[in-house]
Design a protein around this motif. Sequence first.
Motif, PDB file in Angstrom:
ATOM      1  N   VAL A   1      -3.699  10.995  -4.621  1.00  0.00           N
ATOM      2  CA  VAL A   1      -4.413  10.044  -3.771  1.00  0.00           C
ATOM      3  C   VAL A   1      -4.605  10.701  -2.405  1.00  0.00           C
ATOM      4  N   PRO A   2      -5.856  10.827  -1.934  1.00  0.00           N
ATOM      5  CA  PRO A   2      -6.087  11.413  -0.614  1.00  0.00           C
ATOM      6  C   PRO A   2      -5.436  10.568   0.485  1.00  0.00           C
TER       7      PRO A   2
ATOM      8  N   PHE B   1      -4.862   1.686  -0.770  1.00  0.00           N
ATOM      9  CA  PHE B   1      -4.459   1.829  -2.167  1.00  0.00           C
ATOM     10  C   PHE B   1      -3.288   0.900  -2.451  1.00  0.00           C
ATOM     11  N   SER B   2      -3.527  -0.152  -3.233  1.00  0.00           N
ATOM     12  CA  SER B   2      -2.473  -1.111  -3.568  1.00  0.00           C
ATOM     13  C   SER B   2      -1.707  -0.645  -4.803  1.00  0.00           C
ATOM     14  N   LEU B   3      -0.394  -0.677  -4.713  1.00  0.00           N
ATOM     15  CA  LEU B   3       0.458  -0.297  -5.835  1.00  0.00           C
ATOM     16  C   LEU B   3       0.608  -1.475  -6.788  1.00  0.00           C
TER      17      LEU B   3
ATOM     18  N   ALA C   1       2.335  14.862  -0.288  1.00  0.00           N
ATOM     19  CA  ALA C   1       1.286  14.484  -1.239  1.00  0.00           C
ATOM     20  C   ALA C   1       1.812  13.329  -2.075  1.00  0.00           C
ATOM     21  N   VAL C   2       0.923  12.407  -2.428  1.00  0.00           N
ATOM     22  CA  VAL C   2       1.293  11.259  -3.247  1.00  0.00           C
ATOM     23  C   VAL C   2       0.409  11.250  -4.493  1.00  0.00           C
ATOM     24  N   GLU C   3       1.062  11.120  -5.630  1.00  0.00           N
ATOM     25  CA  GLU C   3       0.369  11.050  -6.911  1.00  0.00           C
ATOM     26  C   GLU C   3       0.702   9.699  -7.542  1.00  0.00           C
ATOM     27  N   ILE C   4      -0.314   8.978  -7.968  1.00  0.00           N
ATOM     28  CA  ILE C   4      -0.140   7.699  -8.635  1.00  0.00           C
ATOM     29  C   ILE C   4      -0.698   7.841 -10.048  1.00  0.00           C
TER      30      ILE C   4
ATOM     31  N   SER D   1       0.852  -1.185   0.000  1.00  0.00           N
ATOM     32  CA  SER D   1       0.000   0.000   0.000  1.00  0.00           C
ATOM     33  C   SER D   1       0.893   1.243   0.000  1.00  0.00           C
ATOM     34  N   ILE D   2       0.271   2.388  -0.210  1.00  0.00           N
ATOM     35  CA  ILE D   2       1.035   3.632  -0.131  1.00  0.00           C
ATOM     36  C   ILE D   2       1.606   3.790   1.274  1.00  0.00           C
TER      37      ILE D   2
END
Length: 69
Positions: free
Chosen positions: A42-43, A50-52, A34-37, A18-19
């Motif tokens: 992604v909140p 959220f699985s990568l 902040a993380v962007e996929i 996950s993240i």
Amino acid sequence: MITIVLNGNSKQIDSNSSITQLLETLDLSDKRLAVEINQQIVPRSEFDNFSLNEQDNVEIVQAIGGGSL
């Protein structure tokens, strides 16, 4: 193991990470960021679930305070 693209560099991580797990691995779990996929923010509330996936493009941006009043 899967390979993701993290801030422009290839990185191998455990499958089904996950993240939250990624951030723990990078010692960033207590940072404001902040993380962007794949070009979507992604909140934080979704980090645990959220699985990568293979070849996900992950951008992590850390908030930095500063300036003067």
